[in-house]
Design a protein around this motif. Structure first.
Motif, PDB file in Angstrom:
ATOM      1  N   ASN A  33     -13.047  -0.226  -0.970  1.00 50.84           N
ATOM      2  CA  ASN A  33     -11.887   0.670  -0.985  1.00 50.84           C
ATOM      3  C   ASN A  33     -10.578  -0.051  -1.339  1.00 50.84           C
ATOM      4  O   ASN A  33      -9.521   0.587  -1.400  1.00 50.84           O
ATOM      5  N   VAL A  34     -10.649  -1.358  -1.564  1.00 54.81           N
ATOM      6  CA  VAL A  34      -9.429  -2.105  -1.891  1.00 54.81           C
ATOM      7  C   VAL A  34      -8.979  -1.745  -3.305  1.00 54.81           C
ATOM      8  O   VAL A  34      -9.738  -1.875  -4.263  1.00 54.81           O
ATOM      9  N   VAL A  35      -7.746  -1.279  -3.423  1.00 58.65           N
ATOM     10  CA  VAL A  35      -7.198  -0.893  -4.731  1.00 58.65           C
ATOM     11  C   VAL A  35      -6.201  -1.916  -5.256  1.00 58.65           C
ATOM     12  O   VAL A  35      -5.791  -1.855  -6.415  1.00 58.65           O
ATOM     13  N   SER A  36      -5.815  -2.876  -4.406  1.00 57.53           N
ATOM     14  CA  SER A  36      -4.839  -3.872  -4.828  1.00 57.53           C
ATOM     15  C   SER A  36      -4.941  -5.104  -3.947  1.00 57.53           C
ATOM     16  O   SER A  36      -5.020  -4.985  -2.722  1.00 57.53           O
ATOM     17  N   PHE A  37      -4.947  -6.278  -4.590  1.00 55.06           N
ATOM     18  CA  PHE A  37      -4.880  -7.550  -3.875  1.00 55.06           C
ATOM     19  C   PHE A  37      -3.497  -8.153  -4.150  1.00 55.06           C
ATOM     20  O   PHE A  37      -3.151  -8.420  -5.297  1.00 55.06           O
ATOM     21  N   GLU A  38      -2.723  -8.383  -3.083  1.00 57.18           N
ATOM     22  CA  GLU A  38      -1.342  -8.826  -3.226  1.00 57.18           C
ATOM     23  C   GLU A  38      -1.202 -10.329  -2.990  1.00 57.18           C
ATOM     24  O   GLU A  38      -2.029 -10.954  -2.343  1.00 57.18           O
ATOM     25  N   GLU A  39      -0.108 -10.886  -3.517  1.00 58.22           N
ATOM     26  CA  GLU A  39       0.119 -12.332  -3.456  1.00 58.22           C
ATOM     27  C   GLU A  39       0.725 -12.809  -2.142  1.00 58.22           C
ATOM     28  O   GLU A  39       0.763 -14.005  -1.888  1.00 58.22           O
ATOM     29  N   ASN A  40       1.201 -11.890  -1.303  1.00 60.47           N
ATOM     30  CA  ASN A  40       1.704 -12.280   0.019  1.00 60.47           C
ATOM     31  C   ASN A  40       1.697 -11.067   0.941  1.00 60.47           C
ATOM     32  O   ASN A  40       1.558  -9.924   0.489  1.00 60.47           O
ATOM     33  N   VAL A  41       1.868 -11.317   2.212  1.00 61.72           N
ATOM     34  CA  VAL A  41       1.730 -10.253   3.205  1.00 61.72           C
ATOM     35  C   VAL A  41       2.853  -9.226   3.111  1.00 61.72           C
ATOM     36  O   VAL A  41       2.652  -8.034   3.414  1.00 61.72           O
ATOM     37  N   LYS A  42       4.054  -9.641   2.705  1.00 64.96           N
ATOM     38  CA  LYS A  42       5.158  -8.695   2.586  1.00 64.96           C
ATOM     39  C   LYS A  42       4.861  -7.639   1.523  1.00 64.96           C
ATOM     40  O   LYS A  42       5.260  -6.481   1.650  1.00 64.96           O
ATOM     41  N   ALA A  43       4.160  -8.053   0.467  1.00 67.93           N
ATOM     42  CA  ALA A  43       3.793  -7.100  -0.585  1.00 67.93           C
ATOM     43  C   ALA A  43       2.786  -6.083  -0.068  1.00 67.93           C
ATOM     44  O   ALA A  43       2.823  -4.909  -0.435  1.00 67.93           O
ATOM     45  N   VAL A  44       1.871  -6.521   0.798  1.00 70.01           N
ATOM     46  CA  VAL A  44       0.910  -5.589   1.407  1.00 70.01           C
ATOM     47  C   VAL A  44       1.652  -4.566   2.254  1.00 70.01           C
ATOM     48  O   VAL A  44       1.428  -3.351   2.139  1.00 70.01           O
ATOM     49  N   ALA A  45       2.551  -5.048   3.098  1.00 67.16           N
ATOM     50  CA  ALA A  45       3.315  -4.147   3.971  1.00 67.16           C
ATOM     51  C   ALA A  45       4.144  -3.160   3.149  1.00 67.16           C
ATOM     52  O   ALA A  45       4.235  -1.973   3.484  1.00 67.16           O
ATOM     53  N   ALA A  46       4.736  -3.636   2.057  1.00 63.14           N
ATOM     54  CA  ALA A  46       5.569  -2.776   1.219  1.00 63.14           C
ATOM     55  C   ALA A  46       4.758  -1.647   0.596  1.00 63.14           C
ATOM     56  O   ALA A  46       5.218  -0.501   0.521  1.00 63.14           O
ATOM     57  N   LYS A  47       3.535  -1.952   0.138  1.00 62.33           N
ATOM     58  CA  LYS A  47       2.677  -0.928  -0.471  1.00 62.33           C
ATOM     59  C   LYS A  47       2.401   0.202   0.528  1.00 62.33           C
ATOM     60  O   LYS A  47       2.400   1.383   0.172  1.00 62.33           O
ATOM     61  N   VAL A  48       2.160  -0.178   1.776  1.00 66.85           N
ATOM     62  CA  VAL A  48       1.873   0.834   2.799  1.00 66.85           C
ATOM     63  C   VAL A  48       3.140   1.615   3.136  1.00 66.85           C
ATOM     64  O   VAL A  48       3.120   2.850   3.235  1.00 66.85           O
ATOM     65  N   GLN A  49       4.257   0.912   3.304  1.00 64.00           N
ATOM     66  CA  GLN A  49       5.519   1.574   3.626  1.00 64.00           C
ATOM     67  C   GLN A  49       5.904   2.598   2.563  1.00 64.00           C
ATOM     68  O   GLN A  49       6.428   3.677   2.886  1.00 64.00           O
TER      69      GLN A  49
END
Length: 274
Positions: free
Chosen positions: A172-188
């Motif tokens: 179900n992963v649609v994106s692998f990000e380069e840092n944790v802040k980018a992951v949080a931003a996608k969800v926000q």
């Protein structure tokens, strides 16, 4: 004007331009390379150090630990390195780029976050395998990405989870990000139904925009954060001052206020680099 007089004049002119600075005076800047998850806590610590040392500037480069390690290997100007795991600081140390030993200064753990509106209707960890869900993780070379996969692996086969849990969730992963802040931003931003981040990434600013689904301790991962002064530090005194502030009782209190768990100081082994 003869040659001797000209050289004397140039020497005097250079001394005036130096205005008291000598060749041995370190630059009034400390450059800290730090894991993205440390941005809030370290920014506050940098301001504290600047207030105490007049004229000093603390500059930060926040990114994934793997990116920072690569930049240091490539000769980037950095005085301090703080990683979100031991493997990347060990890699730097094993290349002879660390002055002394790295020390653990904080711990962190993981949580699942979903947008406040929760379009994926995720209420529990088991829901991450639902077909069509949009999950975002950090890439595997980033510490939080590695930890996320460890958590999914621990949950596979746990009571209420099937043995294929990790495999189905990763589909179900649609994106692998380069840092944790980018992951949080996608969800926000609602660009993902869920993501796995550090507990410290759910700050007072982000909390209204996300909901937390906790991961039980027995299936969670404790992330160890090491810090080290670098061998090529241009401002070793300033680097030591920042390093010592992070490890001080005051620094540990700042880290705790930003969601990290203070750590008893302990050196990190420097062998077995990835």
């Amino acid at each position: 004007m003869n040659r001797r007089a000209l050289l004397a004049s140039l020497s005097l002119f250079g001394g005036v331009l130096g205005c008291g600075r000598t060749a041995n005076t370190p630059p009034p800047v400390v450059t800290v390379f730090a894991a993205a998850s440390l941005s809030g806590a370290f920014a506050e610590l940098g301001q504290l150090l600047e207030q105490r040392q007049t004229g000093l500037t603390v500059r930060f480069n926040f990114a994934g630990s793997q990116q920072l390690a690569l930049q240091i290997h490539q000769g980037a100007a950095a005085d301090v390195f703080a990683s979100a795991d031991e493997r990347w600081i060990r890699a730097v140390s094993d290349s002879g780029l660390v002055a002394g030993a790295a020390e653990i200064f904080a711990h962190n753990s993981l949580v699942v976050i979903v947008p406040t509106a929760n379009p994926g209707r995720i209420e529990r960890l088991e829901d991450l395998t639902r077909r069509g869900l949009k999950l975002v993780l950090a890439t595997e070379t980033v510490p939080v990405g590695k930890y996320s996969r460890e958590v999914l692996g621990k949950l596979s086969g746990a009571p209420g989870f099937g043995t294929t849990y990790a495999e189905l969730a990763l589909r179900n992963v649609v994106s692998f990000e380069e840092n944790v802040k980018a992951v949080a931003a996608k969800v926000q931003l609602g660009e993902a139904d869920a993501g796995i981040v550090y507990r410290s990434d759910v700050t007072s600013a982000t909390a209204p925009q996300v909901r937390i689904i906790p991961i039980p301790d027995q299936y969670n991962v404790v992330a160890d954060y090491p810090i080290a002064v670098l061998a090529r530090a241009r401002n070793e005194a300033g680097a030591r001052a920042f390093h010592d502030l992070v490890l001080s009782a005051e620094g540990q209190a700042v880290l705790e206020r930003h969601g990290l768990t203070p750590a008893g100081v302990g050196s990190v082994p420097t062998s077995d680099a990835p």
